[in-house]
Design an enzyme around this catalytic site. Structure first.
Site, PDB file in Angstrom:
ATOM      1  N   GLU A   1      10.352  15.093  15.666  1.00  0.00           N
ATOM      2  CA  GLU A   1      10.616  15.055  14.232  1.00  0.00           C
ATOM      3  C   GLU A   1       9.685  16.056  13.538  1.00  0.00           C
ATOM      4  OE1 GLU A   1       9.471  11.453  12.097  1.00  0.00           O
ATOM      5  OE2 GLU A   1      11.392  11.541  11.054  1.00  0.00           O
TER       6      GLU A   1
ATOM      7  N   GLU B   1      10.629   0.772  10.055  1.00  0.00           N
ATOM      8  CA  GLU B   1      11.581   1.859   9.801  1.00  0.00           C
ATOM      9  C   GLU B   1      10.828   3.144  10.102  1.00  0.00           C
ATOM     10  OE1 GLU B   1      13.160   4.772   8.676  1.00  0.00           O
ATOM     11  OE2 GLU B   1      13.145   4.215   6.553  1.00  0.00           O
TER      12      GLU B   1
ATOM     13  N   LYS C   1       0.841  -1.199   0.000  1.00  0.00           N
ATOM     14  CA  LYS C   1       0.000   0.000   0.000  1.00  0.00           C
ATOM     15  C   LYS C   1       0.878   1.252   0.000  1.00  0.00           C
ATOM     16  CE  LYS C   1      -1.812   2.582   3.362  1.00  0.00           C
ATOM     17  NZ  LYS C   1      -1.791   3.926   2.798  1.00  0.00           N
TER      18      LYS C   1
ATOM     19  N   CYS D   1      13.445  10.690   6.769  1.00  0.00           N
ATOM     20  CA  CYS D   1      13.510  10.155   8.133  1.00  0.00           C
ATOM     21  C   CYS D   1      14.904  10.317   8.733  1.00  0.00           C
ATOM     22  CB  CYS D   1      13.086   8.699   8.148  1.00  0.00           C
ATOM     23  SG  CYS D   1      13.861   7.742   6.851  1.00  0.00           S
TER      24      CYS D   1
HETATM   25  P1  NDP Z   1       2.057   7.467   8.828  1.00  0.00           P
HETATM   26  O1  NDP Z   1       2.895   6.637   9.717  1.00  0.00           O
HETATM   27  O2  NDP Z   1       0.640   7.687   9.182  1.00  0.00           O
HETATM   28  O3  NDP Z   1       2.076   6.868   7.345  1.00  0.00           O
HETATM   29  C1  NDP Z   1       2.898   5.856   6.840  1.00  0.00           C
HETATM   30  C2  NDP Z   1       2.074   4.810   6.106  1.00  0.00           C
HETATM   31  O4  NDP Z   1       1.284   4.061   7.039  1.00  0.00           O
HETATM   32  C3  NDP Z   1       1.085   5.395   5.121  1.00  0.00           C
HETATM   33  O5  NDP Z   1       0.946   4.540   4.028  1.00  0.00           O
HETATM   34  C4  NDP Z   1      -0.171   5.432   5.959  1.00  0.00           C
HETATM   35  O6  NDP Z   1      -1.352   5.576   5.233  1.00  0.00           O
HETATM   36  C5  NDP Z   1      -0.078   4.134   6.682  1.00  0.00           C
HETATM   37  N1  NDP Z   1      -0.896   4.049   7.914  1.00  0.00           N
HETATM   38  C6  NDP Z   1      -1.459   5.049   8.633  1.00  0.00           C
HETATM   39  N2  NDP Z   1      -2.103   4.558   9.697  1.00  0.00           N
HETATM   40  C7  NDP Z   1      -1.948   3.215   9.663  1.00  0.00           C
HETATM   41  C8  NDP Z   1      -2.378   2.135  10.507  1.00  0.00           C
HETATM   42  N3  NDP Z   1      -3.074   2.354  11.609  1.00  0.00           N
HETATM   43  N4  NDP Z   1      -2.024   0.882  10.176  1.00  0.00           N
HETATM   44  C9  NDP Z   1      -1.274   0.645   9.086  1.00  0.00           C
HETATM   45  N5  NDP Z   1      -0.850   1.614   8.241  1.00  0.00           N
HETATM   46  C10 NDP Z   1      -1.170   2.889   8.527  1.00  0.00           C
HETATM   47  O7  NDP Z   1       2.777   8.838   8.606  1.00  0.00           O
HETATM   48  P2  NDP Z   1       2.091  10.228   8.187  1.00  0.00           P
HETATM   49  O8  NDP Z   1       1.946  10.218   6.739  1.00  0.00           O
HETATM   50  O9  NDP Z   1       0.852  10.481   8.992  1.00  0.00           O
HETATM   51  O10 NDP Z   1       3.197  11.253   8.665  1.00  0.00           O
HETATM   52  C11 NDP Z   1       3.214  11.671  10.030  1.00  0.00           C
HETATM   53  C12 NDP Z   1       4.624  11.834  10.512  1.00  0.00           C
HETATM   54  O11 NDP Z   1       5.301  10.585  10.424  1.00  0.00           O
HETATM   55  C13 NDP Z   1       5.481  12.773   9.683  1.00  0.00           C
HETATM   56  O12 NDP Z   1       5.303  14.093  10.049  1.00  0.00           O
HETATM   57  C14 NDP Z   1       6.850  12.262  10.003  1.00  0.00           C
HETATM   58  O13 NDP Z   1       7.282  12.825  11.216  1.00  0.00           O
HETATM   59  C15 NDP Z   1       6.656  10.783  10.160  1.00  0.00           C
HETATM   60  N6  NDP Z   1       7.006  10.027   8.933  1.00  0.00           N
HETATM   61  C16 NDP Z   1       8.147   9.309   8.925  1.00  0.00           C
HETATM   62  C17 NDP Z   1       8.517   8.640   7.780  1.00  0.00           C
HETATM   63  C18 NDP Z   1       9.760   7.858   7.710  1.00  0.00           C
HETATM   64  O14 NDP Z   1      10.288   7.652   6.613  1.00  0.00           O
HETATM   65  N7  NDP Z   1      10.245   7.315   8.797  1.00  0.00           N
HETATM   66  C19 NDP Z   1       7.738   8.704   6.559  1.00  0.00           C
HETATM   67  C20 NDP Z   1       6.496   9.430   6.689  1.00  0.00           C
HETATM   68  C21 NDP Z   1       6.193  10.069   7.843  1.00  0.00           C
HETATM   69  P3  NDP Z   1      -1.799   7.086   4.890  1.00  0.00           P
HETATM   70  O15 NDP Z   1      -0.899   7.532   3.834  1.00  0.00           O
HETATM   71  O16 NDP Z   1      -3.141   6.979   4.411  1.00  0.00           O
HETATM   72  O17 NDP Z   1      -1.704   7.856   6.166  1.00  0.00           O
END
Ligand code: NDP
Length: 490
Positions: free
Chosen positions: A400, A269, A195, A303
């Site tokens: 972050e 990660e 996804k 990240c």
């Molecule tokens: P999320 O952790 O919500 O998103 C990452 C992925 O997980 C997306 O595909 C998301 O879907 C999905 N997801 C969300 N909720 C669930 C769940 N309950 N179970 C399984 N999968 C889920 O990150 P955000 O996009 O909300 O970003 C928020 C913060 O996270 C950022 O500000 C940043 O600080 C951090 N972040 C860190 C990343 C990294 O590389 N380590 C990458 C992205 C964000 P959907 O897109 O629909 O939310």
């Protein structure tokens, strides 16, 4: 005209440079009005949809599916069926052939993918073109090489695939994260349900076309789109044997709770708050470039971004001065313009989060600097920002931000640098700038970070394992280590 210019008989250098725009042609990408889910090698009509947009203009790009629990189940069933009825019997060298094909097709279609990635995600085209695409192809090439050498990767063990991998990826490097997930999973002989993030589904959907071109057997890779609810369905599906997640620490913790006791394999990660540490013997101009690359690359949506700058006190002033001067030369704007250095913030939600944390920094007493720059009126934008006068307890030094915002702190001794660098719940990456090799090794031993860059920053290579300590998660992606989570080695 200066004396030197008069002597050289040259026209004076204009005091203000402006660049003519150099837009990348958008018409290389053909978008459909509406996308379904890619299940069992076919497009499954989506029952519910939402609109995906360009964050730089807020222009709607396409309707994409919001996968329901039944649609997720169909994808998991297709993956399980493909695993049991064919893919697990495919010879390793044959598996490698598909991965090589995918890598080559990505290279051939790299311009198309780069434009789409910038359009849907907001990142500058020069980054999608020069970083995301070459690295995505390199990842498939690299793991293609391992597919028929697993016994050599893990001598005296019997590597076997785990089955169906459920993979959930974020929006900051949509295609690259897909490559990080799919390439090792297939090399190890698994099938996949992936996804992409809600805001950046389009490159994963275009990738389905690559899978067809490569003639990958149906059901080996299935792609469902949707928001967090879709991700949660993948995680809890009984047909999934292994979950790989990249995203926020909060969601990572929720997934870990959900999977506790199920026996499913898990790698996480998660976030980071990396220290980029500059010693007084470092080559300052290079270090300043490393600071810029560390935090403003991909709008700071990284990240492992070097979001906390630790500068040795004796060089604090020249570093800050050089940094501010360099910031004034960053070009913020249209992601599809080849001159752009800093593109759009990925979503309104992320922009709100950045604004809230930046406001907290100013309230807590830090001093803010933003270079003069005109931001586009439409879309989501944030100017490159530097905070000085930051205390370790401030939220901008602890949390972050995931945006183009740098917090500067100082230190006097190497011990103090280590203590401050490690003073965060995260442990994903760090940077060290010094001319002494012995000091690099001394620091690397003490920094609690999965990756330590020396005299460089944000360098990635498929052969190099990447992953975190503490709240940055566990498990490694990349390198031989990246195969391990996708294998049963008993
Ligand atoms: P999320 O952790 O919500 O998103 C990452 C992925 O997980 C997306 O595909 C998301 O879907 C999905 N997801 C969300 N909720 C669930 C769940 N309950 N179970 C399984 N999968 C889920 O990150 P955000 O996009 O909300 O970003 C928020 C913060 O996270 C950022 O500000 C940043 O600080 C951090 N972040 C860190 C990343 C990294 O590389 N380590 C990458 C992205 C964000 P959907 O897109 O629909 O939310």
């Amino acid at each position: 005209m200066t004396e030197l210019e008069r002597k050289q008989d040259r026209a004076p250098v204009p005091s203000e440079w402006t660049y003519a725009s150099a837009p990348e042609a958008r018409d290389i990408v053909t978008l459909q009005d509406r996308y379904g889910h890619y299940v069992g090698g076919e497009w499954l009509e989506a029952r519910e949809t939402y609109t995906t947009i360009s964050p730089a203009t807020e222009e709607p790009l396409a309707e994409v599916g919001q996968a329901t629990p039944e649609e997720v189940q169909a994808a998991v069933d297709a993956a399980r069926d493909a695993y049991a009825n064919g893919w697990s019997d495919v010879s390793p060298s044959e598996r490698a052939k598909y991965l090589f094909r995918i890598a080559r097709i990505l290279q051939e279609r790299s311009r198309e993918f780069a434009v789409l990635e910038s359009l849907n995600g907001g990142k500058p085209i020069k980054e999608s073109r020069d970083v995301d695409l070459p690295l995505s192809a390199a990842h498939f090439f690299y793991y293609a090489g391992w597919a028929d050498k697993l016994e050599y990767a893990f001598p005296n063990r019997k590597p076997r695939p785990v089955g169906v991998a459920g993979q959930i990826i974020p929006w900051n490097f949509p295609l690259l994260m897909l490559a990080w997930k799919i390439a090792p999973a297939l090399a190890a002989g698994n099938t996949v349900v992936l996804k992409p993030a809600e805001t950046t589904p389009l490159s994963a959907l275009l990738f389905c076309d690559v899978l067809r071109q490569a003639e990958l057997p149906p059901g080996v890779v299935n792609i469902v789109t949707g928001d967090g609810r879709t991700g949660a369905e993948i995680v809890k599906s009984e047909g999934v044997d292994k979950v790989a997640f990249t995203g926020s620490t909060d969601v990572g913790k929720a997934i870990q709770r959900e999977l506790a006791g199920t026996g499913k394999k898990l790698t996480l990660e998660l976030g980071g708050k990396a220290a980029n540490i500059i010693f007084d013997d470092a080559a300052l101009d290079q270090a300043v470039e490393g600071i810029i690359n560390g935090i403003y690359f991909n709008q700071g949506h990284v990240c492992c971004a070097g979001s906390r700058l630790l500068v040795q006190e004796s060089i604090y002033e020249p570093v800050v001065e050089k940094l501010k001067r360099r910031l004034t030369t960053l070009r913020v704007g249209d992601p599809l313009d080849k001159n752009t250095d800093v593109g759009a913030i990925n979503s309104k939600q992320q922009l709100d989060k950045i604004q809230e944390l930046v406001a907290s920094g100013a309230e807590e007493g830090a001093e803010i600097y933003q270079p003069p720059c005109r931001l586009p009126e439409q879309g989501y934008w944030f100017a490159p920002t530097v905070f000085t006068n930051v205390a370790q307890s401030y939220r901008i030094a602890q949390e972050e931000i995931f945006g183009p915002v740098l917090s500067i702190l100082t230190f006097r001794t190497p011990d103090e640098a280590v203590e401050k660098a490690n003073n965060t719940p995260y442990g994903l990456s760090a940077g060290v700038w010094t001319e002494k090799g012995s000091r690099i090794l001394w620091m690397a031993e003490r920094l609690r970070a999965g990756v330590v860059w020396a005299n460089t920053y944000n360098r990635f290579d498929p052969s190099s394992p990447f992953g975190g300590y503490k709240e940055s998660g566990f498990g490694r992606e990349g390198g031989r280590h990246g195969l391990e989570p996708y294998l049963d080695l008993t």
